[in-house]
Scaffold this motif. Structure first.
Motif, PDB file in Angstrom:
ATOM      1  N   PRO A  98      39.675  44.732  48.503  1.00 22.69           N
ATOM      2  CA  PRO A  98      40.845  45.048  49.339  1.00 22.69           C
ATOM      3  C   PRO A  98      41.729  43.822  49.602  1.00 22.69           C
ATOM      4  O   PRO A  98      41.866  43.360  50.723  1.00 22.69           O
ATOM      5  CB  PRO A  98      40.210  45.576  50.624  1.00 22.69           C
ATOM      6  N   ARG A  99      42.329  43.328  48.549  1.00 28.10           N
ATOM      7  CA  ARG A  99      43.212  42.164  48.625  1.00 28.10           C
ATOM      8  C   ARG A  99      44.457  42.432  47.807  1.00 28.10           C
ATOM      9  O   ARG A  99      44.372  42.981  46.715  1.00 28.10           O
ATOM     10  CB  ARG A  99      42.539  40.917  48.040  1.00 28.10           C
ATOM     11  N   ALA A 100      45.571  41.980  48.313  1.00 28.33           N
ATOM     12  CA  ALA A 100      46.828  42.033  47.562  1.00 28.33           C
ATOM     13  C   ALA A 100      47.060  40.667  46.929  1.00 28.33           C
ATOM     14  O   ALA A 100      46.489  39.660  47.362  1.00 28.33           O
ATOM     15  CB  ALA A 100      47.975  42.383  48.494  1.00 28.33           C
ATOM     16  N   PRO A 134      26.822  44.756  41.847  1.00 29.24           N
ATOM     17  CA  PRO A 134      26.995  44.148  40.523  1.00 29.24           C
ATOM     18  C   PRO A 134      27.096  45.167  39.387  1.00 29.24           C
ATOM     19  O   PRO A 134      27.531  44.825  38.293  1.00 29.24           O
ATOM     20  CB  PRO A 134      25.754  43.270  40.374  1.00 29.24           C
ATOM     21  N   GLN A 135      26.696  46.410  39.633  1.00 31.94           N
ATOM     22  CA  GLN A 135      26.763  47.437  38.600  1.00 31.94           C
ATOM     23  C   GLN A 135      28.161  48.038  38.461  1.00 31.94           C
ATOM     24  O   GLN A 135      28.429  48.789  37.519  1.00 31.94           O
ATOM     25  CB  GLN A 135      25.755  48.556  38.902  1.00 31.94           C
ATOM     26  N   ALA A 136      29.062  47.720  39.368  1.00 32.66           N
ATOM     27  CA  ALA A 136      30.402  48.319  39.358  1.00 32.66           C
ATOM     28  C   ALA A 136      31.154  47.952  38.077  1.00 32.66           C
ATOM     29  O   ALA A 136      31.068  46.826  37.588  1.00 32.66           O
ATOM     30  CB  ALA A 136      31.196  47.864  40.576  1.00 32.66           C
ATOM     31  N   SER A 137      31.892  48.927  37.556  1.00 33.10           N
ATOM     32  CA  SER A 137      32.693  48.695  36.347  1.00 33.10           C
ATOM     33  C   SER A 137      34.134  49.190  36.501  1.00 33.10           C
ATOM     34  O   SER A 137      34.908  49.141  35.564  1.00 33.10           O
ATOM     35  CB  SER A 137      32.028  49.369  35.148  1.00 33.10           C
ATOM     36  N   ILE A 138      34.446  49.680  37.709  1.00 33.09           N
ATOM     37  CA  ILE A 138      35.811  50.098  38.047  1.00 33.09           C
ATOM     38  C   ILE A 138      36.191  49.341  39.317  1.00 33.09           C
ATOM     39  O   ILE A 138      35.498  49.425  40.321  1.00 33.09           O
ATOM     40  CB  ILE A 138      35.900  51.618  38.283  1.00 33.09           C
ATOM     41  N   LEU A 139      37.264  48.570  39.253  1.00 36.40           N
ATOM     42  CA  LEU A 139      37.692  47.760  40.387  1.00 36.40           C
ATOM     43  C   LEU A 139      38.949  48.378  40.990  1.00 36.40           C
ATOM     44  O   LEU A 139      39.896  48.707  40.267  1.00 36.40           O
ATOM     45  CB  LEU A 139      37.993  46.334  39.917  1.00 36.40           C
ATOM     46  N   VAL A 140      38.944  48.556  42.301  1.00 36.17           N
ATOM     47  CA  VAL A 140      40.112  49.084  43.007  1.00 36.17           C
ATOM     48  C   VAL A 140      40.619  47.962  43.924  1.00 36.17           C
ATOM     49  O   VAL A 140      39.863  47.451  44.756  1.00 36.17           O
ATOM     50  CB  VAL A 140      39.765  50.347  43.827  1.00 36.17           C
ATOM     51  N   ALA A 141      41.878  47.579  43.740  1.00 39.45           N
ATOM     52  CA  ALA A 141      42.409  46.408  44.452  1.00 39.45           C
ATOM     53  C   ALA A 141      43.767  46.715  45.067  1.00 39.45           C
ATOM     54  O   ALA A 141      44.314  47.803  44.906  1.00 39.45           O
ATOM     55  CB  ALA A 141      42.518  45.242  43.478  1.00 39.45           C
ATOM     56  N   GLY A 142      44.308  45.704  45.750  1.00 36.40           N
ATOM     57  CA  GLY A 142      45.616  45.815  46.381  1.00 36.40           C
ATOM     58  C   GLY A 142      46.739  45.563  45.398  1.00 36.40           C
ATOM     59  O   GLY A 142      46.525  45.309  44.214  1.00 36.40           O
ATOM     60  N   GLU A 143      47.969  45.613  45.918  1.00 36.26           N
ATOM     61  CA  GLU A 143      49.144  45.494  45.062  1.00 36.26           C
ATOM     62  C   GLU A 143      49.280  44.113  44.432  1.00 36.26           C
ATOM     63  O   GLU A 143      48.716  43.139  44.897  1.00 36.26           O
ATOM     64  CB  GLU A 143      50.431  45.859  45.809  1.00 36.26           C
ATOM     65  N   ASN A 144      50.065  44.109  43.344  1.00 39.18           N
ATOM     66  CA  ASN A 144      50.415  42.897  42.614  1.00 39.18           C
ATOM     67  C   ASN A 144      49.190  42.207  42.026  1.00 39.18           C
ATOM     68  O   ASN A 144      49.089  40.987  42.021  1.00 39.18           O
ATOM     69  CB  ASN A 144      51.212  41.948  43.512  1.00 39.18           C
ATOM     70  N   PHE A 145      48.277  42.993  41.515  1.00 39.04           N
ATOM     71  CA  PHE A 145      47.047  42.451  40.931  1.00 39.04           C
ATOM     72  C   PHE A 145      47.375  41.731  39.626  1.00 39.04           C
ATOM     73  O   PHE A 145      48.151  42.208  38.813  1.00 39.04           O
ATOM     74  CB  PHE A 145      46.045  43.581  40.665  1.00 39.04           C
ATOM     75  N   GLY A 146      46.779  40.547  39.440  1.00 42.59           N
ATOM     76  CA  GLY A 146      46.968  39.784  38.214  1.00 42.59           C
ATOM     77  C   GLY A 146      48.260  38.989  38.169  1.00 42.59           C
ATOM     78  O   GLY A 146      48.721  38.606  37.096  1.00 42.59           O
ATOM     79  N   CYS A 147      48.839  38.718  39.327  1.00 39.29           N
ATOM     80  CA  CYS A 147      50.074  37.943  39.363  1.00 39.29           C
ATOM     81  C   CYS A 147      49.770  36.475  39.029  1.00 39.29           C
ATOM     82  O   CYS A 147      48.630  36.096  38.831  1.00 39.29           O
ATOM     83  CB  CYS A 147      50.746  38.074  40.730  1.00 39.29           C
ATOM     84  N   GLY A 148      50.794  35.678  38.984  1.00 41.16           N
ATOM     85  CA  GLY A 148      50.607  34.252  38.701  1.00 41.16           C
ATOM     86  C   GLY A 148      50.900  33.944  37.246  1.00 41.16           C
ATOM     87  O   GLY A 148      51.832  34.483  36.665  1.00 41.16           O
TER      88      GLY A 148
END
Length: 194
Positions: free
Chosen positions: A15-17, A59-73
């Motif tokens: 839960p991070r943008a 650690p078994q998770a293979s689907i990640l749900v995150a906040g907006e603007n994921f992968g910026c930079g």
């Protein structure tokens, strides 16, 4: 890279943008050989000293749900390598940085931009939910959330076949060759004589 059509796994919340590529894999770890895998470096600095970090709890998770603007930079493709090497096949967020999304598909990682990500994050909390991504059917289901995958055909083709941009271009080599030959025949003056 191996392609895939259907993926079933556990979804976990981050839960991070504005999770940028330097957070996904700090630059100091990029001197390691890719053959050794980058998964152990995924979100290293955020995980360090946090025994309750979601990826460590699940650690078994293979689907990640995150906040907006994921992968910026930066355009750091190693950020995608770290996710894939850590076992992730799908990342769901309200939005993604364009370069990150392009790098993701070229490495077999599905990015799903949807406003439902915020609601999924709220339901996930500290736990996990079962999820299934089906590229052929064009659906993603996480818990009780159904998301239509409106993928461009080239993206779907790349993921299913395990292709990057070069492989996708090679799939059209016959058409490219025919165009070249037709162009040469129709406009011989444009080609140098040998």
């Amino acid at each position: 890279m191996a392609g895939w059509t259907r993926h079933q796994g556990q979804a976990v919340a981050l839960p991070r943008a504005n999770v940028d590529t330097d957070q996904l894999i700090p630059a100091r770890f990029m001197s390691a050989s890719r053959a050794e895998g980058y998964g152990r470096f995924l979100l290293h600095d955020l995980r360090e000293g946090d025994p309750d970090f979601p990826l460590d709890r699940h650690p078994q998770a293979s689907i990640l749900v995150a906040g907006e603007n994921f992968g910026c930079g930066s355009s750091r493709e190693a950020a995608v390598y770290a996710l894939v090497d850590a076992g992730f096949r799908v990342v769901v967020a309200p939005s993604f940085a364009d370069i990150f999304a392009g790098n993701a598909v070229n490495n077999g990682l599905l990015t799903v931009a949807t406003d439902q990500a915020r609601a999924i994050l709220a339901v996930l909390g500290d736990g996990t939910l079962s999820g299934t991504a089906d590229l052929a059917a064009g659906t993603l289901r996480i818990g009780d959330f159904d998301i239509a995958l409106t993928l461009p055909e080239a993206v779907r083709e790349k993921l299913i076949n395990g292709w990057d941009d070069i492989d996708l271009t090679r799939a059209h080599s016959g058409e490219i060759r025919n165009f070249r030959d037709r162009r040469k025949s129709d406009h011989p003056w444009a080609f140098p004589s040998t």
